[in-house]
Design a protein around this motif. Structure first.
Motif, PDB file in Angstrom:
ATOM      1  N   VAL A   1      52.358  20.031 110.861  1.00  0.00           N
ATOM      2  CA  VAL A   1      52.499  20.287 108.885  1.00  0.00           C
ATOM      3  C   VAL A   1      53.191  18.994 108.407  1.00  0.00           C
ATOM      4  N   GLU A   2      53.784  18.650 109.142  1.00  0.00           N
ATOM      5  CA  GLU A   2      53.706  17.223 108.427  1.00  0.00           C
ATOM      6  C   GLU A   2      53.155  16.164 108.420  1.00  0.00           C
ATOM      7  N   ARG A   3      52.513  16.436 109.335  1.00  0.00           N
ATOM      8  CA  ARG A   3      50.904  15.001 108.897  1.00  0.00           C
ATOM      9  C   ARG A   3      50.247  15.643 108.354  1.00  0.00           C
ATOM     10  N   ARG A   4      49.820  16.610 107.794  1.00  0.00           N
ATOM     11  CA  ARG A   4      48.777  16.961 106.646  1.00  0.00           C
ATOM     12  C   ARG A   4      48.998  16.654 105.738  1.00  0.00           C
ATOM     13  N   ARG A   5      47.550  16.595 104.733  1.00  0.00           N
ATOM     14  CA  ARG A   5      47.757  15.334 103.264  1.00  0.00           C
ATOM     15  C   ARG A   5      47.533  16.942 101.927  1.00  0.00           C
ATOM     16  N   TRP A   6      47.291  18.625 102.332  1.00  0.00           N
ATOM     17  CA  TRP A   6      46.894  19.049 101.718  1.00  0.00           C
ATOM     18  C   TRP A   6      47.677  20.764 101.685  1.00  0.00           C
ATOM     19  N   ASP A   7      47.437  21.390 101.251  1.00  0.00           N
ATOM     20  CA  ASP A   7      48.457  22.272 100.692  1.00  0.00           C
ATOM     21  C   ASP A   7      48.146  24.169 102.076  1.00  0.00           C
ATOM     22  N   ASP A   8      49.044  24.610 102.397  1.00  0.00           N
ATOM     23  CA  ASP A   8      48.385  25.926 103.331  1.00  0.00           C
ATOM     24  C   ASP A   8      47.778  26.898 102.555  1.00  0.00           C
ATOM     25  N   TYR A   9      46.590  27.504 103.405  1.00  0.00           N
ATOM     26  CA  TYR A   9      45.490  28.369 102.894  1.00  0.00           C
ATOM     27  C   TYR A   9      46.102  28.675 102.230  1.00  0.00           C
ATOM     28  N   SER A  10      45.436  30.167 100.612  1.00  0.00           N
ATOM     29  CA  SER A  10      46.703  30.774 100.248  1.00  0.00           C
ATOM     30  C   SER A  10      46.517  32.200  99.933  1.00  0.00           C
TER      31      SER A  10
ATOM     32  N   TYR B   1      36.658  23.346 103.523  1.00  0.00           N
ATOM     33  CA  TYR B   1      35.440  23.301 104.375  1.00  0.00           C
ATOM     34  C   TYR B   1      34.904  21.772 103.514  1.00  0.00           C
ATOM     35  N   ASN B   2      34.871  22.003 102.021  1.00  0.00           N
ATOM     36  CA  ASN B   2      34.596  20.882 101.098  1.00  0.00           C
ATOM     37  C   ASN B   2      36.058  19.309 101.735  1.00  0.00           C
ATOM     38  N   GLY B   3      37.248  20.025 101.888  1.00  0.00           N
ATOM     39  CA  GLY B   3      37.720  18.931 101.981  1.00  0.00           C
ATOM     40  C   GLY B   3      37.787  17.752 104.146  1.00  0.00           C
ATOM     41  N   VAL B   4      37.502  18.809 104.357  1.00  0.00           N
ATOM     42  CA  VAL B   4      37.515  18.469 105.818  1.00  0.00           C
ATOM     43  C   VAL B   4      35.947  17.925 106.090  1.00  0.00           C
ATOM     44  N   ASN B   5      34.989  18.463 105.471  1.00  0.00           N
ATOM     45  CA  ASN B   5      33.928  17.331 105.726  1.00  0.00           C
ATOM     46  C   ASN B   5      33.757  16.035 105.083  1.00  0.00           C
ATOM     47  N   GLU B   6      34.029  16.124 103.535  1.00  0.00           N
ATOM     48  CA  GLU B   6      34.638  14.798 102.537  1.00  0.00           C
ATOM     49  C   GLU B   6      35.260  14.017 103.641  1.00  0.00           C
ATOM     50  N   ASP B   7      37.254  14.037 104.601  1.00  0.00           N
ATOM     51  CA  ASP B   7      37.563  12.898 104.922  1.00  0.00           C
ATOM     52  C   ASP B   7      36.888  12.829 106.458  1.00  0.00           C
ATOM     53  N   HIS B   8      35.798  13.846 107.169  1.00  0.00           N
ATOM     54  CA  HIS B   8      35.246  13.271 108.228  1.00  0.00           C
ATOM     55  C   HIS B   8      34.095  12.273 107.690  1.00  0.00           C
ATOM     56  N   ARG B   9      33.422  11.905 106.801  1.00  0.00           N
ATOM     57  CA  ARG B   9      32.307  11.202 106.389  1.00  0.00           C
ATOM     58  C   ARG B   9      33.516   9.559 106.023  1.00  0.00           C
TER      59      ARG B   9
ATOM     60  N   LYS C   1      44.635   0.649 117.438  1.00  0.00           N
ATOM     61  CA  LYS C   1      45.304   1.794 116.350  1.00  0.00           C
ATOM     62  C   LYS C   1      44.849   2.508 115.412  1.00  0.00           C
ATOM     63  N   ASP C   2      43.831   1.212 114.572  1.00  0.00           N
ATOM     64  CA  ASP C   2      43.590   2.047 113.020  1.00  0.00           C
ATOM     65  C   ASP C   2      42.575   3.570 113.829  1.00  0.00           C
ATOM     66  N   ALA C   3      41.364   3.217 114.703  1.00  0.00           N
ATOM     67  CA  ALA C   3      41.044   4.379 114.900  1.00  0.00           C
ATOM     68  C   ALA C   3      41.654   5.299 115.570  1.00  0.00           C
ATOM     69  N   ILE C   4      42.924   5.033 115.883  1.00  0.00           N
ATOM     70  CA  ILE C   4      43.874   6.287 116.385  1.00  0.00           C
ATOM     71  C   ILE C   4      44.472   6.887 115.346  1.00  0.00           C
ATOM     72  N   SER C   5      45.003   6.359 113.742  1.00  0.00           N
ATOM     73  CA  SER C   5      45.213   6.424 112.866  1.00  0.00           C
ATOM     74  C   SER C   5      44.341   7.289 111.836  1.00  0.00           C
ATOM     75  N   VAL C   6      42.732   7.236 112.014  1.00  0.00           N
ATOM     76  CA  VAL C   6      42.154   8.129 111.712  1.00  0.00           C
ATOM     77  C   VAL C   6      41.245   8.896 112.541  1.00  0.00           C
ATOM     78  N   LEU C   7      41.356   8.727 113.300  1.00  0.00           N
ATOM     79  CA  LEU C   7      41.182   9.902 114.763  1.00  0.00           C
ATOM     80  C   LEU C   7      42.418  11.022 114.455  1.00  0.00           C
ATOM     81  N   ASP C   8      43.708  10.653 114.906  1.00  0.00           N
ATOM     82  CA  ASP C   8      45.062  11.433 114.430  1.00  0.00           C
ATOM     83  C   ASP C   8      44.807  12.405 113.089  1.00  0.00           C
ATOM     84  N   ASP C   9      44.272  12.094 111.724  1.00  0.00           N
ATOM     85  CA  ASP C   9      44.567  12.667 111.090  1.00  0.00           C
ATOM     86  C   ASP C   9      43.203  13.577 111.259  1.00  0.00           C
ATOM     87  N   ARG C  10      42.231  13.604 112.081  1.00  0.00           N
ATOM     88  CA  ARG C  10      40.996  14.261 111.752  1.00  0.00           C
ATOM     89  C   ARG C  10      41.465  15.198 112.328  1.00  0.00           C
ATOM     90  N   MET C  11      42.292  14.551 114.121  1.00  0.00           N
ATOM     91  CA  MET C  11      42.729  16.118 114.685  1.00  0.00           C
ATOM     92  C   MET C  11      43.759  16.711 114.259  1.00  0.00           C
TER      93      MET C  11
END
Length: 170
Positions: A92-101, A118-126, A20-30
């Motif tokens: 859109v409901e699940r993302r934690r960042w602003d839209d590309y401007s 990429y900074n955000g995506v890659n830091e969160d992947h780590r 369940k916890d892994a699914i949550s992490v993977l969902d965020d990455r998806m």
């Protein structure tokens, strides 16, 4: 991960709570990767100026690779007993960042903004790798492989906005 269904089963050998916890992490990455692939395509359509064609052509392979990453994560979520939800409203409901401007813009404007994406995506992947290392080594390995490719894509982007002295345009 609100409103995401979890099945009554998971992969053999993994504890239900870990799954369940892994699914949550993977969902965020998806969610992040779906957002990234759409952002990359938006830039592909709206980049102008010197070096336009090189950037335009650099982005399509990134879009395809990120689409494949998204599919791999969604299938892992399903393997663990989750239900991957990729509808536009749910993303859109699940993302934690602003839209590309940046709309239509010069190569340097888009690539400077994309470097931040990429900074955000890659830091969160780590961070996800660290969390998954305690939950599911298969998912950890999958996300680690993706991060290697995402970091290379960021290097490609940075090559366009780096000065000869090694400073990035900000």
């Amino acid at each position: 991960m609100s409103n995401v269904k979890i099945a009554e089963f998971t992969a053999p050998g993994i504890k239900d709570n870990a799954a369940k916890d892994a699914i949550s992490v993977l969902d965020d990455r998806m969610v992040a990767l779906i957002d990234l692939q759409l952002t990359l395509k938006h830039i592909h359509w709206n980049v102008v100026g010197p070096n336009f064609i090189g950037v335009h052509e650099m982005l399509d392979p990134q879009v395809e690779a990120v689409r494949e990453m998204t599919d791999t994560i969604a299938e892992r979520i399903a393997t663990l007993g989750g239900v991957p939800v990729g509808t536009p409203k749910s993303i859109v409901e699940r993302r934690r960042w602003d839209d590309y401007s940046v709309g239509k813009g010069l190569v340097t404007d888009h690539l400077t903004a994309l470097d931040k994406v990429y900074n955000g995506v890659n830091e969160d992947h780590r961070k996800a790798i660290d969390t998954l290392s305690e939950l599911d080594p298969v998912s950890e390995d999958m996300v680690t492989g993706q991060l290697a490719q995402l970091e290379q894509f960021q290097w490609f982007v940075r090559a366009h906005i780096e000065s000869a002295s090694g400073e990035l345009k900000s």
